[in-house]
Design an enzyme around this catalytic site. Structure first.
Site, mmCIF file in Angstrom:
data_model
loop_
_atom_site.group_PDB
_atom_site.id
_atom_site.type_symbol
_atom_site.label_atom_id
_atom_site.label_comp_id
_atom_site.label_asym_id
_atom_site.label_seq_id
_atom_site.Cartn_x
_atom_site.Cartn_y
_atom_site.Cartn_z
ATOM 1 N N HIS A 104 -0.619 39.247 -41.466
ATOM 2 C CA HIS A 104 0.418 38.781 -42.401
ATOM 3 C C HIS A 104 0.828 37.371 -42.017
ATOM 4 C CE1 HIS A 104 4.112 38.681 -44.784
ATOM 5 N NE2 HIS A 104 3.597 39.696 -45.436
ATOM 6 N N ASP B 30 0.156 46.992 -47.274
ATOM 7 C CA ASP B 30 -0.953 47.526 -48.085
ATOM 8 C C ASP B 30 -1.823 48.530 -47.348
ATOM 9 O OD1 ASP B 30 -0.905 44.253 -49.195
ATOM 10 O OD2 ASP B 30 -0.580 45.960 -50.529
HETATM 11 C C1 SDX Z 1 0.665 40.855 -48.933
HETATM 12 O O1 SDX Z 1 3.329 36.798 -48.040
HETATM 13 C C2 SDX Z 1 3.758 38.009 -48.244
HETATM 14 O O2 SDX Z 1 4.893 38.363 -47.986
HETATM 15 C C3 SDX Z 1 2.719 38.936 -48.866
HETATM 16 C C4 SDX Z 1 3.121 40.389 -49.003
HETATM 17 C C5 SDX Z 1 4.254 40.570 -50.009
HETATM 18 O O3 SDX Z 1 4.988 41.570 -49.905
HETATM 19 O O4 SDX Z 1 4.346 39.742 -50.950
HETATM 20 O O5 SDX Z 1 3.535 40.912 -47.740
HETATM 21 C C6 SDX Z 1 1.976 41.239 -49.527
HETATM 22 O O6 SDX Z 1 -0.012 40.040 -49.493
HETATM 23 C C7 SDX Z 1 0.250 41.439 -47.607
HETATM 24 C C8 SDX Z 1 -1.108 40.868 -47.094
HETATM 25 C C9 SDX Z 1 -2.232 41.623 -47.797
HETATM 26 N N1 SDX Z 1 -3.539 41.016 -47.473
HETATM 27 C C10 SDX Z 1 -4.423 41.609 -46.654
HETATM 28 O O7 SDX Z 1 -4.187 42.658 -46.044
HETATM 29 C C11 SDX Z 1 -5.765 40.889 -46.547
HETATM 30 C C12 SDX Z 1 -6.210 40.843 -45.084
HETATM 31 N N2 SDX Z 1 -5.278 39.937 -44.356
HETATM 32 C C13 SDX Z 1 -5.687 38.568 -44.211
HETATM 33 O O8 SDX Z 1 -6.520 38.028 -45.198
HETATM 34 C C14 SDX Z 1 -4.602 37.664 -43.636
HETATM 35 O O9 SDX Z 1 -4.053 38.326 -42.574
HETATM 36 C C15 SDX Z 1 -3.487 37.182 -44.545
HETATM 37 C C16 SDX Z 1 -4.005 36.545 -45.776
HETATM 38 C C17 SDX Z 1 -2.594 38.323 -44.923
HETATM 39 C C18 SDX Z 1 -2.649 36.173 -43.757
HETATM 40 O O10 SDX Z 1 -3.484 35.103 -43.504
HETATM 41 P P1 SDX Z 1 -2.949 33.785 -42.727
HETATM 42 O O11 SDX Z 1 -1.494 33.866 -42.456
HETATM 43 O O12 SDX Z 1 -3.445 32.574 -43.465
HETATM 44 O O13 SDX Z 1 -3.621 33.914 -41.359
HETATM 45 P P2 SDX Z 1 -5.027 33.345 -40.977
HETATM 46 O O14 SDX Z 1 -6.005 33.620 -42.066
HETATM 47 O O15 SDX Z 1 -4.842 31.929 -40.553
HETATM 48 O O16 SDX Z 1 -5.407 34.261 -39.727
HETATM 49 C C19 SDX Z 1 -5.028 33.900 -38.411
HETATM 50 C C20 SDX Z 1 -6.168 34.436 -37.537
HETATM 51 C C21 SDX Z 1 -7.548 33.920 -37.962
HETATM 52 O O17 SDX Z 1 -8.386 33.936 -36.825
HETATM 53 P P3 SDX Z 1 -8.528 32.555 -35.920
HETATM 54 O O18 SDX Z 1 -8.872 31.449 -36.899
HETATM 55 O O19 SDX Z 1 -7.196 32.368 -35.246
HETATM 56 O O20 SDX Z 1 -9.652 32.864 -34.952
HETATM 57 O O21 SDX Z 1 -6.239 35.877 -37.661
HETATM 58 C C22 SDX Z 1 -7.490 36.233 -38.238
HETATM 59 C C23 SDX Z 1 -8.048 34.997 -38.903
HETATM 60 O O22 SDX Z 1 -9.461 35.055 -38.962
HETATM 61 N N3 SDX Z 1 -7.189 37.292 -39.217
HETATM 62 C C24 SDX Z 1 -7.909 38.392 -39.385
HETATM 63 C C25 SDX Z 1 -7.234 39.136 -40.375
HETATM 64 N N4 SDX Z 1 -6.141 38.467 -40.770
HETATM 65 C C26 SDX Z 1 -6.120 37.308 -40.054
HETATM 66 N N5 SDX Z 1 -9.047 38.830 -38.805
HETATM 67 C C27 SDX Z 1 -9.524 40.031 -39.223
HETATM 68 N N6 SDX Z 1 -8.914 40.804 -40.155
HETATM 69 C C28 SDX Z 1 -7.776 40.375 -40.749
HETATM 70 N N7 SDX Z 1 -7.189 41.147 -41.675
#
Ligand code: SDX
Length: 437
Positions: free
Chosen positions: A311, A371
């Site tokens: 998140h 989710d």
């Molecule tokens: C919602 O914003 C809100 O409030 C949203 C929400 C709401 O109520 O409105 O809470 C609802 O959208 C919840 C999120 C639902 N999405 C998912 O579950 C999809 C999977 N999650 C990711 O795509 C991700 O965690 C996000 C999109 C939710 C957040 O992404 P960020 O904040 O841009 O973080 P990032 O992509 O920069 O990740 C940081 C690190 C990265 O690795 P490094 O570059 O540091 O090596 O964490 C890793 C990412 O690769 N990472 C994951 C991951 N999520 C982040 N690695 C594996 N699996 C994951 N799910």
């Protein structure tokens, strides 16, 4: 003596020039640096793709503390609202900033109830879609089309117009959501029943049949109402920020909300609940090879991500996920342990256990989000996969419209117009096509 304003000093080491930027402190949470004068004083823009460190507005509606895993609507902890309130009461709280008195609640409930029906001409919008259209495509289209029915004049600053638009949107979303399902499944459109509660009415419009009496399972009604409370608002998430940006041009509320629905649809946002189930089914069908999928999620060469994990704000447990996991467990008990969804739940619990012992996830503060478990509850209630994000949109519509209303009322509000870091070509003269290499 006037209070000394708190500031930060920013020094441009290339010129030695320094400026003072005001600090604006919130009632709760992270203080901000007011950078509105940065360009005029020092000639710089800030650079913050994805707005990771940017407060886009003032708001009084919802408070998040990502480090502590705290979520509050109007100062009330989500755990207490989940336990003691209901969705319509939470709608009032988000819209007005206070819980309603008994009289205020009765009037609000009555107002919403008597706006749940749709204009009969809207039925023809649904029949314009292919039967296999994703219900979110239908919802984006039909909600935007409400602009053609309820936006008689353009004066958004007319309090009475906004009051009606807000209530119409909250009232009609369940009917539009249910009709999206009915159309996709070749079922006749059902009408809202004014004697039913909000969640109960949605289940009735979705699942009732003309051929037999339908009484929604009270356990399902309570579980759906809880899911809607937990999804009602979440500060400046992508879809809410989309609504604010669309609405900042004084576009009408229905078109602005339609833009928010489009943003929510993405699997990185509200589409994640559908993606989680698809992931869990793949894992179950792979004989529960959880370590294989965990390793894929960690592999930078692999685009696969653990859906429902991570998140932007929560660097601790998402408090909503904790509540939903417990509700999911209770619901599966209710529908019977033999439920086919029990295996999905057990797999999700195993994924959470393994991930939270793995440094990759722990070091990146990746926890289950709202989710991760919600889809299992919806499946167990008979709601199909492609309706999950529709349920999310139906729940979040009150958050969107509350932020839209707050923005229209904000004297500081102006059209949103971010700048950029340009890295394109430098000025050059046009070359005729026969001169080009
Ligand atoms: C919602 O914003 C809100 O409030 C949203 C929400 C709401 O109520 O409105 O809470 C609802 O959208 C919840 C999120 C639902 N999405 C998912 O579950 C999809 C999977 N999650 C990711 O795509 C991700 O965690 C996000 C999109 C939710 C957040 O992404 P960020 O904040 O841009 O973080 P990032 O992509 O920069 O990740 C940081 C690190 C990265 O690795 P490094 O570059 O540091 O090596 O964490 C890793 C990412 O690769 N990472 C994951 C991951 N999520 C982040 N690695 C594996 N699996 C994951 N799910």
């Amino acid at each position: 003596m006037s209070e000394k304003k708190e500031t930060v000093t920013l020094t441009d080491n290339s010129t030695g020039e320094s400026i003072e930027l005001p600090i604006i402190r919130p009632t709760n949470g992270i203080p901000t640096i007011d950078v509105r004068s940065l360009y005029s004083q020092l000639g710089y823009f800030t650079f913050d793709p994805g707005f990771v460190s940017t407060a886009s507005c003032r708001s009084k509606i919802t408070f998040l503390d990502g480090e502590q895993g705290i979520l509050q609507y109007g100062g009330y902890p989500i755990e207490q609202l989940a336990e003691q309130s209901n969705y319509l009461e939470v709608c009032y709280l988000l819209l007005h900033g206070e819980l309603p008195s008994a009289e205020e609640y009765a009037e609000f409930k009555n107002d919403i109830t008597y706006h749940t029906a749709l204009h009969e001409a809207l039925k023809r919008f649904f029949s314009g879609f292919r039967r296999d259209a994703h219900p979110m495509a239908i919802m984006v289209g039909v909600v935007g089309a409400l602009s053609a029915f309820y936006h008689k004049h353009k004066n958004l600053h007319d309090e009475d117009y906004r009051h009606k638009a807000v209530h119409r949107l909250i009232a009609k979303m369940p009917t539009i959501a249910a009709w999206s399902y009915r159309y996709a499944n070749g079922l006749p459109f059902t009408y809202p029943q004014n004697h039913l509660g909000y969640a109960e009415n949605f289940l009735h419009m979705t699942f009732s049949l003309p051929t037999e009496e339908y009484v929604p399972d009270p356990f399902f009604v309570k579980a759906l109402d809880l899911i809607m409370i937990l999804h009602a608002d979440h500060e400046q998430n992508a879809s809410t920020s989309t609504v604010r940006l669309a609405g900042s041009s004084e576009s009408n509320p229905f078109a602005s909300i339609s833009a928010g629905i489009a943003s929510l649809w993405g699997p990185a946002h509200g589409g994640a609940n559908e993606a989680v189930i698809k992931m869990l089914v793949d894992i179950v069908e792979s004989d529960n090879d959880v370590p294989y999928y965990i390793n894929r999620a960690k592999d930078k060469e692999d685009r696969f991500r653990l859906m429902g994990f991570g998140h932007r704000v929560y660097k601790n447990h998402d408090p909503r996920a904790t509540i939903i996991r417990e509700t999911c467990h209770q619901l599966l008990e209710h529908v019977g342990k033999g439920s086919e969804y029990q295996e999905l739940f057990d797999t999700a619990v195993e994924i959470e256990r393994i991930a939270l012992e793995d440094d990759y996830f722990v070091s990146r503060n990746l926890y289950p989000n709202v989710d991760f478990y919600s889809g299992i509850i919806l499946l167990a209630m008979g709601i199909p996969l492609n309706m999950f994000t529709v349920i999310f949109a139906m729940s979040r519509s009150v958050g969107w419209i509350s932020h839209w209303n707050e923005m229209i009322n904000d004297p500081e509000s102006k059209i949103g117009r971010p700048r950029q870091l340009y890295e394109g070509a430098l000025p050059r003269d046009f070359v005729e096509i026969d001169q080009r290499s």
